[in-house]
Design a protein around this motif. Structure first.
Motif, mmCIF file in Angstrom:
data_model
loop_
_atom_site.group_PDB
_atom_site.id
_atom_site.type_symbol
_atom_site.label_atom_id
_atom_site.label_comp_id
_atom_site.label_asym_id
_atom_site.label_seq_id
_atom_site.Cartn_x
_atom_site.Cartn_y
_atom_site.Cartn_z
ATOM 1 N N SER A 1 32.517 29.448 34.081
ATOM 2 C CA SER A 1 33.043 28.656 35.194
ATOM 3 C C SER A 1 34.514 28.312 35.028
ATOM 4 C CB SER A 1 32.236 27.363 35.345
ATOM 5 O OG SER A 1 32.284 26.602 34.144
ATOM 6 N N GLU A 2 35.047 28.492 33.816
ATOM 7 C CA GLU A 2 36.454 28.223 33.562
ATOM 8 C C GLU A 2 36.944 29.180 32.480
ATOM 9 O OE1 GLU A 2 35.743 24.559 30.395
ATOM 10 O OE2 GLU A 2 36.572 24.162 32.391
ATOM 11 N N LEU B 1 42.471 39.468 26.157
ATOM 12 C CA LEU B 1 41.927 38.216 25.628
ATOM 13 C C LEU B 1 42.776 37.000 25.980
ATOM 14 C CD1 LEU B 1 40.909 39.571 22.111
ATOM 15 C CD2 LEU B 1 39.417 39.178 24.066
ATOM 16 N N SER B 2 43.685 37.144 26.930
ATOM 17 C CA SER B 2 44.516 36.016 27.338
ATOM 18 C C SER B 2 43.640 34.865 27.825
ATOM 19 C CB SER B 2 45.475 36.458 28.453
ATOM 20 O OG SER B 2 46.236 35.370 28.919
ATOM 21 N N GLY B 3 44.059 33.629 27.509
ATOM 22 C CA GLY B 3 43.235 32.470 27.809
ATOM 23 C C GLY B 3 43.371 31.922 29.217
ATOM 24 N N ASP B 4 44.162 32.556 30.079
ATOM 25 C CA ASP B 4 44.282 32.057 31.448
ATOM 26 C C ASP B 4 43.393 32.874 32.394
ATOM 27 O OD1 ASP B 4 45.632 34.474 31.728
ATOM 28 O OD2 ASP B 4 47.588 33.525 31.454
ATOM 29 N N ARG B 5 43.470 32.555 33.685
ATOM 30 C CA ARG B 5 42.596 33.203 34.656
ATOM 31 C C ARG B 5 42.949 34.670 34.906
ATOM 32 N NH1 ARG B 5 39.179 30.219 37.756
ATOM 33 N NH2 ARG B 5 39.187 27.968 37.375
ATOM 34 N N ILE B 6 44.177 35.043 34.591
ATOM 35 C CA ILE B 6 44.563 36.430 34.839
ATOM 36 C C ILE B 6 44.304 37.311 33.626
ATOM 37 C CG2 ILE B 6 46.288 35.772 36.549
ATOM 38 C CD1 ILE B 6 48.430 36.197 34.425
ATOM 39 N N GLY B 7 43.825 36.734 32.526
ATOM 40 C CA GLY B 7 43.396 37.557 31.406
ATOM 41 C C GLY B 7 42.248 38.447 31.852
ATOM 42 N N TYR B 8 42.266 39.713 31.453
ATOM 43 C CA TYR B 8 41.303 40.677 31.985
ATOM 44 C C TYR B 8 39.864 40.236 31.742
ATOM 45 C CZ TYR B 8 45.377 43.747 32.216
ATOM 46 O OH TYR B 8 46.598 44.289 32.487
ATOM 47 N N LEU B 9 39.549 39.786 30.531
ATOM 48 C CA LEU B 9 38.180 39.392 30.214
ATOM 49 C C LEU B 9 37.780 38.141 30.988
ATOM 50 C CD1 LEU B 9 35.620 39.867 28.621
ATOM 51 C CD2 LEU B 9 36.620 38.600 26.708
ATOM 52 N N ASN B 10 38.645 37.134 31.013
ATOM 53 C CA ASN B 10 38.346 35.926 31.779
ATOM 54 C C ASN B 10 38.179 36.232 33.267
ATOM 55 O OD1 ASN B 10 38.139 33.857 29.892
ATOM 56 N ND2 ASN B 10 40.350 33.554 29.788
ATOM 57 N N SER B 11 39.064 37.041 33.810
ATOM 58 C CA SER B 11 39.000 37.393 35.230
ATOM 59 C C SER B 11 37.687 38.096 35.552
ATOM 60 C CB SER B 11 40.186 38.274 35.603
ATOM 61 O OG SER B 11 40.117 38.675 36.956
ATOM 62 N N PHE B 12 37.276 39.002 34.674
ATOM 63 C CA PHE B 12 36.037 39.751 34.898
ATOM 64 C C PHE B 12 34.817 38.832 34.838
ATOM 65 C CE2 PHE B 12 32.512 42.275 33.066
ATOM 66 C CZ PHE B 12 32.307 43.138 34.131
ATOM 67 N N LEU B 13 34.757 37.977 33.820
ATOM 68 C CA LEU B 13 33.606 37.081 33.664
ATOM 69 C C LEU B 13 33.562 36.018 34.762
ATOM 70 C CD1 LEU B 13 33.602 36.589 29.771
ATOM 71 C CD2 LEU B 13 32.166 38.120 31.148
ATOM 72 N N SER C 1 34.654 36.434 37.824
ATOM 73 C CA SER C 1 34.225 37.109 39.060
ATOM 74 C C SER C 1 32.721 37.323 39.094
ATOM 75 C CB SER C 1 34.943 38.453 39.200
ATOM 76 O OG SER C 1 34.545 39.346 38.167
ATOM 77 N N LEU C 2 32.096 37.453 37.915
ATOM 78 C CA LEU C 2 30.648 37.631 37.851
ATOM 79 C C LEU C 2 29.906 36.301 37.800
ATOM 80 C CD1 LEU C 2 30.319 40.586 35.288
ATOM 81 C CD2 LEU C 2 30.204 40.686 37.788
#
Length: 293
Positions: free
Chosen positions: A144-145, A125-137, A139-140
């Protein structure tokens, strides 16, 4: 009494432990709830003023702690309870040899909550781009941020609920699994003879009525676990209080006044209110799953 003195000797350890660790603290909290007590000076009797302030002037309690706790408990309590039953029933259909590993996989998170928080949920749940959830969403193309899943008040409560549901497969889950596995097999055979034609009918008409004690125990554990949870929001966000108080629960409110402000009397009053809410919820569980005989 003298004739059965040996029996009293056997129950004495439980009675003593219950009185020292449960009964006396509860009575002390009820008494301190009517006093002003800072932990240093002698408690001063002030009557109902703590409760009057709690329900009329304490905006943090009325706007955040109480509504957040109710929302959290209503979703996590029944949600975790239903999920525990469904998973227990599904695992019960697995052959004995593989069943142990599935039970361990679902029960382990309740034992290693701190470790799971550090190595799974905070990176996820990390709020940066390398957070797993953010990175996954990202990529799909769904977002957008990067989103601040644990720092934005819009998402924090949902994140708390998701984490708690995942780690709620505790003792109640094991109790329901044991209850399902111990249902008399002859009842299923008799049910099929009497006209039961689906597994859903079998669960509703045979399995659940046959394991009401385990269902009651799991319900009580689920309710208590949901209401006593407090630090999950602080652990996820790394802030105390949580951002905009979006993740503050009644337990956080009690700790704030009791351990930070040292207003022990007021913290005791809030504790008594929480105790009453848990008691009423448990009475509802008894109505649903308690023995009628």
């Amino acid at each position: 009494m003298w004739r059965y003195r040996l029996s009293y000797l056997f129950v004495a350890p439980f009675v003593i432990a219950f009185a020292v660790f449960i009964l006396i603290p509860v009575l002390a909290a009820i008494g301190l709830g009517f006093t002003f007590f800072n932990g240093m000076e002698t408690p001063q009797w002030i009557g109902w003023k703590n409760y009057e302030y709690l329900f009329s002037q304490d905006s943090l309690f009325l706007q955040y702690a109480l509504p957040n706790t109710i929302k959290f408990a209503v979703i996590v309590g029944p949600g975790g309870y239903i999920a525990s039953f469904i998973l227990a029933w599904l695992i019960a259909q697995i052959p004995d040899g593989a069943r142990l590993w599935y039970v361990l996989a679902f029960y382990a998170p309740s034992l290693a909550g701190g470790v799971a928080m550090t190595i799974i949920w905070i990176p996820l749940l990390s709020g940066d781009r390398i957070g797993y959830l953010n990175s996954f969403l990202l990529s799909l193309g769904i977002i957008s941020e990067p989103q601040l899943w644990v720092l934005d008040q819009k998402y924090l409560m949902n994140s708390m609920i998701a984490v708690t549901l995942w780690s709620s497969m505790g003792v109640g889950f094991l109790a329901m699994l044991a209850g399902i596995l111990n249902v008399d097999k002859s009842l299923h055979e008799a049910g099929r003879i009497d006209g039961i034609r689906s597994r859903l009918q079998e669960v509703w008409l045979i399995t659940i009525p046959s394991m009401k004690p385990q269902m009651l125990f799991a319900a009580v554990m689920s309710i208590v676990g949901a209401f006593k949870t407090g630090n999950i929001g602080v652990e996820l966000s790394g802030q105390n209080p949580t951002p905009q108080y979006a993740g503050n629960l009644m337990v956080n409110h009690i700790e704030d006044y009791g351990l930070i402000r040292f207003e022990m009397g007021y913290a005791s009053a809030v504790s008594v209110v929480l105790l009453i809410i848990i008691f009423l919820a448990n009475r509802l569980s008894w109505k649903l799953f308690g023995s009628k005989g």
